[in-house]
Each structure stands twice: as structure tokens, then as C-alpha cells.
Design an enzyme around this catalytic site. Structure first.
Site, PDB file in Angstrom:
ATOM      1  N   GLY A  42       2.615   2.403  10.821  1.00 27.69           N
ATOM      2  CA  GLY A  42       3.595   3.467  10.660  1.00 27.69           C
ATOM      3  C   GLY A  42       4.307   3.843  11.949  1.00 27.69           C
ATOM      4  O   GLY A  42       4.982   4.861  12.011  1.00 27.69           O
ATOM      5  N   GLU A 102      -5.457  -4.688  10.664  1.00 29.83           N
ATOM      6  CA  GLU A 102      -4.428  -3.655  10.830  1.00 29.83           C
ATOM      7  C   GLU A 102      -4.685  -2.897  12.120  1.00 29.83           C
ATOM      8  O   GLU A 102      -5.482  -1.949  12.143  1.00 29.83           O
ATOM      9  CB  GLU A 102      -4.475  -2.671   9.652  1.00 29.83           C
ATOM     10  N   HIS A 151      -9.617   1.396   4.885  1.00 27.54           N
ATOM     11  CA  HIS A 151      -8.360   1.572   5.605  1.00 27.54           C
ATOM     12  C   HIS A 151      -8.570   2.526   6.778  1.00 27.54           C
ATOM     13  O   HIS A 151      -9.343   3.487   6.670  1.00 27.54           O
ATOM     14  CB  HIS A 151      -7.277   2.118   4.657  1.00 27.54           C
ATOM     15  N   GLY A 180       2.830  -1.142   4.259  1.00 24.15           N
ATOM     16  CA  GLY A 180       2.903   0.286   3.969  1.00 24.15           C
ATOM     17  C   GLY A 180       4.324   0.705   3.659  1.00 24.15           C
ATOM     18  O   GLY A 180       4.823   0.526   2.545  1.00 24.15           O
ATOM     19  N   GLY A 181       5.001   1.253   4.662  1.00 21.93           N
ATOM     20  CA  GLY A 181       6.336   1.825   4.469  1.00 21.93           C
ATOM     21  C   GLY A 181       7.306   0.922   3.725  1.00 21.93           C
ATOM     22  O   GLY A 181       8.023   1.378   2.818  1.00 21.93           O
ATOM     23  N   SER A 233       3.394  -2.079  10.391  1.00 21.48           N
ATOM     24  CA  SER A 233       4.842  -2.194  10.601  1.00 21.48           C
ATOM     25  C   SER A 233       5.384  -3.584  10.284  1.00 21.48           C
ATOM     26  O   SER A 233       6.338  -4.051  10.919  1.00 21.48           O
ATOM     27  CB  SER A 233       5.220  -1.769  12.025  1.00 21.48           C
ATOM     28  N   ASN A 263       0.878  -1.177   0.000  1.00 23.46           N
ATOM     29  CA  ASN A 263       0.000   0.000   0.000  1.00 23.46           C
ATOM     30  C   ASN A 263       0.915   1.227   0.000  1.00 23.46           C
ATOM     31  O   ASN A 263       1.492   1.570   1.021  1.00 23.46           O
ATOM     32  CB  ASN A 263      -0.899  -0.017   1.247  1.00 23.46           C
ATOM     33  N   TRP A 264       1.015   1.836  -1.171  1.00 22.51           N
ATOM     34  CA  TRP A 264       1.923   2.979  -1.288  1.00 22.51           C
ATOM     35  C   TRP A 264       1.385   4.209  -0.560  1.00 22.51           C
ATOM     36  O   TRP A 264       2.111   5.181  -0.377  1.00 22.51           O
ATOM     37  CB  TRP A 264       2.131   3.333  -2.763  1.00 22.51           C
ATOM     38  N   LYS A 265       0.098   4.183  -0.204  1.00 22.18           N
ATOM     39  CA  LYS A 265      -0.546   5.368   0.388  1.00 22.18           C
ATOM     40  C   LYS A 265      -0.325   6.570  -0.542  1.00 22.18           C
ATOM     41  O   LYS A 265      -0.220   6.372  -1.762  1.00 22.18           O
ATOM     42  CB  LYS A 265      -0.039   5.599   1.813  1.00 22.18           C
ATOM     43  N   GLU A 306      -6.919   4.883   7.852  1.00 25.19           N
ATOM     44  CA  GLU A 306      -6.640   6.299   7.552  1.00 25.19           C
ATOM     45  C   GLU A 306      -7.850   6.953   6.904  1.00 25.19           C
ATOM     46  O   GLU A 306      -8.110   8.147   7.119  1.00 25.19           O
ATOM     47  CB  GLU A 306      -5.374   6.401   6.670  1.00 25.19           C
TER      48      GLU A 306
HETATM   49  P1  13P Z   1       3.023   0.394   7.686  1.00 23.84           P
HETATM   50  O1  13P Z   1       3.504  -0.908   7.106  1.00 23.84           O
HETATM   51  O2  13P Z   1       3.768   1.587   7.187  1.00 23.84           O
HETATM   52  O3  13P Z   1       2.896   0.332   9.174  1.00 23.84           O
HETATM   53  O4  13P Z   1       1.522   0.595   7.120  1.00 23.84           O
HETATM   54  C1  13P Z   1       0.619  -0.446   7.221  1.00 23.84           C
HETATM   55  C2  13P Z   1      -0.603  -0.088   6.463  1.00 23.84           C
HETATM   56  O5  13P Z   1      -1.332   0.797   6.833  1.00 23.84           O
HETATM   57  C3  13P Z   1      -0.869  -0.823   5.225  1.00 23.84           C
HETATM   58  O6  13P Z   1      -2.136  -0.569   4.729  1.00 23.84           O
END
Ligand code: 13P
Length: 248
Positions: free
Chosen positions: A172, A166, A95, A231-232, A210, A9-11, A97
Site C-alpha cells: 500500500g 509480501e 497477512h 491489494g489496491g 504495490s 485481496n480486497w481487504k 495486517e
Molecule cells: P497493495 O497491492 O495494495 O500494496 O497490497 C498488497 C497486499 O497486501 C495484498 O495482500
């Protein structure tokens, strides 16, 4: 056993330049993975990444959100059929967010799942508790409530979705749920899905929060963890590819 799924997930990250480099590095290193692999990219880059992935069957294209509406006067929304036009195979729905910043609720999420399924796109439905809910011992209650809205509207079609647990406190932050903590929640979700469909075992339940090259193997070794939503670490090809390699 179902094939695991590792989805990046590049966000809201990327540019035409950096996307080309990142996808190029991923394609060069992915080989023939033992799991399914997807990249969920920002909507404006769907066409670009579709083009970059053309000719590869190792990595599939995903989006990060879909409109709850079919079409019409919804400025800024992107419909499920539009996503399908770009060869999108997966879409992240609900998600945390978006729940937090765009005020998405369980009903919106359930409708979005229905739209995605109707367009032949597999929704990756995110559930998870906040830090406060975690500390108050409400994890099970929250994730069951979030998933039950999706099951209520979509019935036995729940067997067609991917679920992602999640924990918001792990996203993050560098704080990962321990494999045992995550497995316990995944088992609760599996039981809930089992009550709705005979095909619960084919529903993949991903862990996200994470997940990285160092902790992926121990998380993915748990019986009810069928992949990861990354994510990251999905913004760095070597890290992402190490997670893919850990999923067999
Ligand atoms: P991180 O891997 O950066 O914690 O993000 C997880 C996430 O929200 C994937 O959708």
C-alpha cells in the site's frame, strides 16, 4: 511449469453495490486467462460473490482469514468448513495486517494453514519483513522463520500451499521490491520448501506489495515468481485484468 496465480485481496473494502459492478466488469473482461485467478473478499460478501461467480470457471473465490479453531465458542471467528460451504477455493493466512493488528503469530498461522488444508481449501500463506527488518538486513531470517513454523506443523503438506512474499514496506506504499530483490527472496523460500518436500516446484510463490499494471510483467518474468497477491489494484477491474494478462 505450474500455472501462475493472480489473487486479488480486497481487504476491508466493498459493498453489495460496488462488488456487483466490480465482479461484473472483471467477468466481462477476463476471457480465458492463461493463469488461475481468484478474488479474496470480506467474509460477509462470500455468498454474494459466490453467486456472482457462479457459472464462470475463470475466477475463483477466496477468503481473507480462517479461524485456527474447528468450531465452538469463538465469537466472530469463521471456520474452514464454513468457508468451504461457500465454495471457497483459497484463503489468505497470516497477512501482515493481521500479524500486526490482530497479534497473529507464527504458531497461529501454522494452525490456520492446517485447518484450511483439512477442509480442502488452499491456504495462501503470507510472509514478509517490516521496513525496519529490511533495513537491518534481516529479510531472509524473518521470512524463513515465518515459513518454517508452517512447515514444522504441516510437514510435506507444504506442497499443497501457496506462499506469498509480501514485504510489509511495499504494501500500500507504492514502493515495490525490484524484480531482482523479490526474486532473491523467492529463491530463498523455494530452497526452504525444497528441503521439506520433493514437490517444491509445484508450490506457487506469489509476490505482493504495490504490484500494479505497470510493474507486473517484470516481476512475473522472474523464475521463482509464480503470481501475485494484489491489494489496491484488485479494486479496479481494468488494472487487475492487465495484471492477469501479464501472467502467462
Ligand atoms: P497493495 O497491492 O495494495 O500494496 O497490497 C498488497 C497486499 O497486501 C495484498 O495482500
Amino acid at each position: 511449469m505450474t500455472r501462475k496465480l493472480i489473487a486479488g485481496n480486497w481487504k476491508m473494502n466493498g459493498s453489495l453495490d460496488t462488488n456487483a459492478t466490480l465482479v461484473g466488469e472483471m467477468l466481462a473482461g477476463v476471457g480465458t486467462p492463461a493463469c488461475d485467478v481468484a478474488l479474496c473478499v470480506p467474509a460477509p460478501y462470500l455468498a454474494q460473490v459466490q453467486g456472482l461467480l457462479a457459472g464462470s470457471s475463470a475466477i475463483e473465490l477466496g477468503a481473507q482469514d480462517v479461524s485456527q479453531h474447528e468450531n465452538g465458542a469463538f465469537t466472530g471467528d469463521v471456520s474452514a468448513t464454513m468457508l468451504r460451504d461457500f465454495g471457497v477455493r483459497y484463503v489468505i493466512v497470516g497477512h501482515s495486517e493481521r500479524r500486526q493488528h490482530q497479534a497473529e503469530n507464527d504458531v497461529h498461522v501454522a494452525i490456520k494453514v492446517k485447518r484450511a488444508l483439512a477442509a480442502g481449501i488452499t491456504p495462501i500463506v503470507c510472509v514478509g519483513e517490516t521496513l525496519r527488518e529490511h533495513e537491518e538486513g534481516m529479510t531472509e531470517f524473518i521470512v524463513k522463520r515465518q515459513l518454517s513454523a508452517v512447515i514444522h506443523l504441516n510437514g510435506h503438506c507444504i506442497s499443497e500451499v501457496v506462499v506469498a512474499y509480501e514485504p510489509v514496506w511495499a504494501i500500500g506504499t507504492g514502493k515495490t521490491a525490484t524484480p531482482e530483490q523479490a526474486q532473491a527472496v523467492h529463491a530463498v523460500l523455494r530452497a526452504q520448501i525444497k528441503a521439506a518436500t520433493d514437490n517444491a516446484d509445484r508450490v506457487r510463490i506469489l509476490y505482493g506489495g504495490s504490484m500494479n499494471a505497470a510493474n507486473a510483467a517484470s516481476l512475473l518474468a522472474q523464475p521463482d515468481i509464480d503470481g501475485g497477491l494484489i491489494g489496491g489494484a484488485s479494486l479496479k477491474a481494468p488494472d487487475f485484468l492487465k495484471i492477469v494478462a501479464a501472467a502467462d
